[in-house]
Design a protein around this motif. Sequence first.
Motif, PDB file in Angstrom:
ATOM      1  N   ASP A 237      36.720  50.996  46.642  1.00 16.20           N
ATOM      2  CA  ASP A 237      36.732  49.651  46.065  1.00 16.20           C
ATOM      3  C   ASP A 237      38.037  48.935  46.382  1.00 16.20           C
ATOM      4  O   ASP A 237      39.106  49.554  46.452  1.00 16.20           O
ATOM      5  N   TYR A 239      40.485  45.266  45.465  1.00 10.71           N
ATOM      6  CA  TYR A 239      40.990  44.589  44.273  1.00 10.71           C
ATOM      7  C   TYR A 239      41.092  43.093  44.564  1.00 10.71           C
ATOM      8  O   TYR A 239      41.357  42.694  45.704  1.00 10.71           O
ATOM      9  N   GLN A 240      40.876  42.294  43.529  1.00  9.32           N
ATOM     10  CA  GLN A 240      40.983  40.844  43.669  1.00  9.32           C
ATOM     11  C   GLN A 240      41.881  40.283  42.560  1.00  9.32           C
ATOM     12  O   GLN A 240      41.787  40.721  41.410  1.00  9.32           O
ATOM     13  N   ALA A 242      42.682  37.036  40.458  1.00  5.29           N
ATOM     14  CA  ALA A 242      41.970  35.804  40.121  1.00  5.29           C
ATOM     15  C   ALA A 242      42.891  34.607  39.959  1.00  5.29           C
ATOM     16  O   ALA A 242      42.517  33.480  40.298  1.00  5.29           O
ATOM     17  N   GLU A 256      45.283  38.305  36.218  1.00  3.14           N
ATOM     18  CA  GLU A 256      43.879  38.682  36.047  1.00  3.14           C
ATOM     19  C   GLU A 256      43.407  39.377  37.320  1.00  3.14           C
ATOM     20  O   GLU A 256      43.229  38.748  38.362  1.00  3.14           O
ATOM     21  N   THR A 258      40.676  42.177  39.090  1.00  5.15           N
ATOM     22  CA  THR A 258      39.394  42.876  38.990  1.00  5.15           C
ATOM     23  C   THR A 258      39.272  43.860  40.148  1.00  5.15           C
ATOM     24  O   THR A 258      39.846  43.657  41.220  1.00  5.15           O
ATOM     25  N   LYS A 259      38.513  44.912  39.900  1.00  2.65           N
ATOM     26  CA  LYS A 259      38.290  45.934  40.915  1.00  2.65           C
ATOM     27  C   LYS A 259      36.844  45.871  41.369  1.00  2.65           C
ATOM     28  O   LYS A 259      35.923  45.759  40.569  1.00  2.65           O
ATOM     29  N   PRO A 328      43.045  47.956  36.245  1.00  7.64           N
ATOM     30  CA  PRO A 328      43.377  46.969  37.281  1.00  7.64           C
ATOM     31  C   PRO A 328      44.355  45.900  36.811  1.00  7.64           C
ATOM     32  O   PRO A 328      45.154  45.395  37.609  1.00  7.64           O
ATOM     33  N   ALA A 329      44.346  45.565  35.501  1.00  2.00           N
ATOM     34  CA  ALA A 329      45.254  44.537  34.987  1.00  2.00           C
ATOM     35  C   ALA A 329      46.711  44.952  35.103  1.00  2.00           C
ATOM     36  O   ALA A 329      47.600  44.095  35.074  1.00  2.00           O
TER      37      ALA A 329
END
Length: 385
Positions: A237, A239-240, A242, A256, A258-259, A328-329
């Motif tokens: 995976d 990571y993004q 935001a 912020e 997300t994975k 992820p945060a």
Amino acid sequence: MILYELIDYGTLRVIWWVLLGVLLIGFALTDGFDMGVGALLPFVAKTDTERRLVINTVGPVWEGNQVWFILGGGAIFAAWPPLYAVSFSGFYLAMWLILAALILRPVAFKYRSKRDGKTWRERWDWALFAGGAVPALIFGVAVGNVLRGVPFHLNDRLMPIYEGVGFLKLLFLLNPFALVCGAVSVAMLLAHGAGWLVLKSEAGPITERARKIGSMAGLVAMGGYALAGLWLLVLTDGYQLANAVPDGPSNPLLSEVTKGGTWLSAYVERPWIIVAPLMGFAGMGLSVLGLRKGWGFTILASKMGIFGMIASVGLTMFPFILPSSIDPASSLTVWDASSSQRTLFVMLVAAAIFMPIILAYTAWVYKVLWGKVTESDLHENANSY
């Protein structure tokens, strides 16, 4: 306007992200062939004279080449304190192994020729092998784990908390994907070291063995690199981020993250970064061809390959520096893990002054000590290893 505000915070962060990459790549390009030569030593040199020839190809430069590693560690400490704290805490045992191997290497250089006994010298030869192979492997394993995400989270005081204890952390690092990355790291430095030996040694048994082993290693590096890319696409995976705030506070918990998805989506968002993996494949391919043909510029080809392979990791992950696999945060990014704007500016001024001096001195050393190492040099130079 205050002097350090001449360059905005977000730009300074990107500049230091680039400079950190330059320092780490510089370490791989310079000390990388030293480590590659050390790892090749027991296999390309069969007699004591041959082993002394191999050692003396890197003898004049190995100490200076380690400066890049020190600079890289210093840059992480000063420019990216959260990264230093999190990574050096979580990878403590791995770092200890690297430092132990790097400490063993100079001892082996200095002690090997203090006695004439065969057993004595062979033991130090294997110490040089460990001093080259162990850091190369662990650096690659570390990169693989960074791409997968590291099992840590930050509490409300930004203290890193890791999953696992003691050797369980080290065992977690030795996962299949990370081991593939470790194999790529070792293989590309073996090819790099072989290119150096071909450049610095006269044609003979040493160069023939180096060419054979180095060309095989180059193929392994290319194959492992391709496998790692496919693994990232299918099984890992990404990571993004935001809400990227380039000039925001250095507090990862405000971001912020997300994975999901894939790291390779970066090549859709920023198509120009494809140049890095292309350089990796092209450079290592030319290195393999050059080793087989005996071309003199083989070392430059391997440098291009290593540059492309390492740069592709940073460009693919940007703006992430150290993602968290369990929270992820808590992931660290370019925008929230740096020192203050003033600190980055002062460091940039220092780097602008001293980096050219270091580069000029390094170039001068290579110019003065240029040329092939011969057997007669070992007898004529009392300072040879």
